[in-house]
Design a protein around this motif. Structure first.
Motif, PDB file in Angstrom:
ATOM      1  N   GLU A 137       0.865  -1.167   0.000  1.00 14.41           N
ATOM      2  CA  GLU A 137       0.000   0.000   0.000  1.00 14.41           C
ATOM      3  C   GLU A 137       0.909   1.227   0.000  1.00 14.41           C
ATOM      4  O   GLU A 137       1.913   1.255   0.716  1.00 14.41           O
ATOM      5  CB  GLU A 137      -0.893   0.010   1.236  1.00 14.41           C
ATOM      6  CG  GLU A 137      -1.883  -1.129   1.273  1.00 14.41           C
ATOM      7  CD  GLU A 137      -2.746  -1.083   2.529  1.00 14.41           C
ATOM      8  OE1 GLU A 137      -2.647  -0.101   3.299  1.00 14.41           O
ATOM      9  OE2 GLU A 137      -3.497  -2.035   2.737  1.00 14.41           O
ATOM     10  N   PHE A 138       0.540   2.226  -0.802  1.00 16.09           N
ATOM     11  CA  PHE A 138       1.370   3.412  -0.974  1.00 16.09           C
ATOM     12  C   PHE A 138       0.584   4.679  -0.669  1.00 16.09           C
ATOM     13  O   PHE A 138      -0.619   4.737  -0.880  1.00 16.09           O
ATOM     14  CB  PHE A 138       1.823   3.535  -2.438  1.00 16.09           C
ATOM     15  CG  PHE A 138       2.750   2.456  -2.904  1.00 16.09           C
ATOM     16  CD1 PHE A 138       4.117   2.673  -2.932  1.00 16.09           C
ATOM     17  CD2 PHE A 138       2.250   1.230  -3.327  1.00 16.09           C
ATOM     18  CE1 PHE A 138       4.978   1.681  -3.381  1.00 16.09           C
ATOM     19  CE2 PHE A 138       3.103   0.239  -3.783  1.00 16.09           C
ATOM     20  CZ  PHE A 138       4.473   0.464  -3.811  1.00 16.09           C
ATOM     21  N   ALA A 139       1.304   5.692  -0.224  1.00 16.86           N
ATOM     22  CA  ALA A 139       0.781   7.057  -0.139  1.00 16.86           C
ATOM     23  C   ALA A 139       1.885   7.964  -0.669  1.00 16.86           C
ATOM     24  O   ALA A 139       3.045   7.837  -0.275  1.00 16.86           O
ATOM     25  CB  ALA A 139       0.422   7.438   1.285  1.00 16.86           C
ATOM     26  N   HIS A 140       1.538   8.827  -1.609  1.00 19.96           N
ATOM     27  CA  HIS A 140       2.472   9.823  -2.123  1.00 19.96           C
ATOM     28  C   HIS A 140       2.076  11.170  -1.542  1.00 19.96           C
ATOM     29  O   HIS A 140       0.897  11.536  -1.549  1.00 19.96           O
ATOM     30  CB  HIS A 140       2.447   9.865  -3.649  1.00 19.96           C
ATOM     31  CG  HIS A 140       3.186   8.731  -4.274  1.00 19.96           C
ATOM     32  ND1 HIS A 140       3.434   8.659  -5.619  1.00 19.96           N
ATOM     33  CD2 HIS A 140       3.763   7.620  -3.747  1.00 19.96           C
ATOM     34  CE1 HIS A 140       4.116   7.564  -5.896  1.00 19.96           C
ATOM     35  NE2 HIS A 140       4.313   6.908  -4.764  1.00 19.96           N
ATOM     36  N   LEU A 141       3.081  11.901  -1.048  1.00 18.77           N
ATOM     37  CA  LEU A 141       2.853  13.206  -0.433  1.00 18.77           C
ATOM     38  C   LEU A 141       3.730  14.250  -1.106  1.00 18.77           C
ATOM     39  O   LEU A 141       4.816  13.936  -1.592  1.00 18.77           O
ATOM     40  CB  LEU A 141       3.171  13.142   1.065  1.00 18.77           C
ATOM     41  CG  LEU A 141       2.323  12.127   1.817  1.00 18.77           C
ATOM     42  CD1 LEU A 141       3.189  10.964   2.251  1.00 18.77           C
ATOM     43  CD2 LEU A 141       1.670  12.764   3.001  1.00 18.77           C
ATOM     44  N   ASP A 142       3.251  15.486  -1.102  1.00 19.24           N
ATOM     45  CA  ASP A 142       3.996  16.599  -1.687  1.00 19.24           C
ATOM     46  C   ASP A 142       4.718  17.354  -0.586  1.00 19.24           C
ATOM     47  O   ASP A 142       4.093  17.881   0.327  1.00 19.24           O
ATOM     48  CB  ASP A 142       3.040  17.543  -2.421  1.00 19.24           C
ATOM     49  CG  ASP A 142       3.746  18.733  -3.050  1.00 19.24           C
ATOM     50  OD1 ASP A 142       4.985  18.694  -3.203  1.00 19.24           O
ATOM     51  OD2 ASP A 142       3.055  19.707  -3.381  1.00 19.24           O
ATOM     52  N   ALA A 143       6.039  17.385  -0.698  1.00 17.85           N
ATOM     53  CA  ALA A 143       6.867  18.130   0.250  1.00 17.85           C
ATOM     54  C   ALA A 143       7.469  19.325  -0.485  1.00 17.85           C
ATOM     55  O   ALA A 143       8.677  19.438  -0.647  1.00 17.85           O
ATOM     56  CB  ALA A 143       7.957  17.238   0.835  1.00 17.85           C
ATOM     57  N   GLY A 144       6.598  20.188  -0.996  1.00 23.82           N
ATOM     58  CA  GLY A 144       7.075  21.391  -1.671  1.00 23.82           C
ATOM     59  C   GLY A 144       7.839  21.108  -2.945  1.00 23.82           C
ATOM     60  O   GLY A 144       8.901  21.678  -3.174  1.00 23.82           O
TER      61      GLY A 144
END
Length: 145
Positions: A59-66
């Motif tokens: 299971e994956f989650a992609h997050l935006d870190a600027g």
């Protein structure tokens, strides 16, 4: 390889394997303030062969870190537990995130967020740093360059 070569890699994401995706996602989203880009699952023979883990799914989650993508991934089956490492261990990883004011960031943390030191430190290079640990103990450097 030259910059215009089709085989020259470019950064896509920084991946962190976690033991509990929901708990880690809450930390990176709610404590660190990263925006969720997507959540998805992957499995099947091609995936298992590609990651070199028999019968793997994740299971994956992609997050935006600027502008930098952070990928949280929880595998089934789980691998070896490598928590508790220090940033100077060979092969150690950490994520570095910049904030405008490390002191204000530190003051905003709830008491249950583990920090490496009792507060920010300004190094000889002039960079103010604070290391926190995610729910699996992975160090995350918060810095004010």
């Amino acid at each position: 390889m030259s910059d215009d070569d089709d085989t020259t890699p470019s950064a896509h994401h920084y991946g962190i394997t976690v033991s509990d995706l929901d708990e880690s996602l809450a930390f990176y989203r709610d404590v660190l303030g990263l925006d969720v880009i997507s959540e998805f699952s992957v499995g099947g023979e091609a995936f298992a062969e590609g990651v070199g883990v028999d019968g793997a799914s994740a299971e994956f989650a992609h997050l935006d870190a600027g502008g930098t993508r952070v990928e949280l991934v929880s595998y089934d089956p789980e691998g070896a537990d490598r928590r508790g490492g220090m940033v100077n261990d060979t092969g150690a990883i950490h994520l570095g995130l910049s904030v405008p004011d490390v002191e204000a960031f530190h003051e905003s943390l709830s008491d249950d967020v583990e920090t490496v030191a009792d507060g920010p430190r300004t190094t000889a290079s002039g960079t103010t740093i604070l290391f926190v640990r995610d729910p699996d103990g992975t160090p995350v450097e918060i810095l004010e360059a």
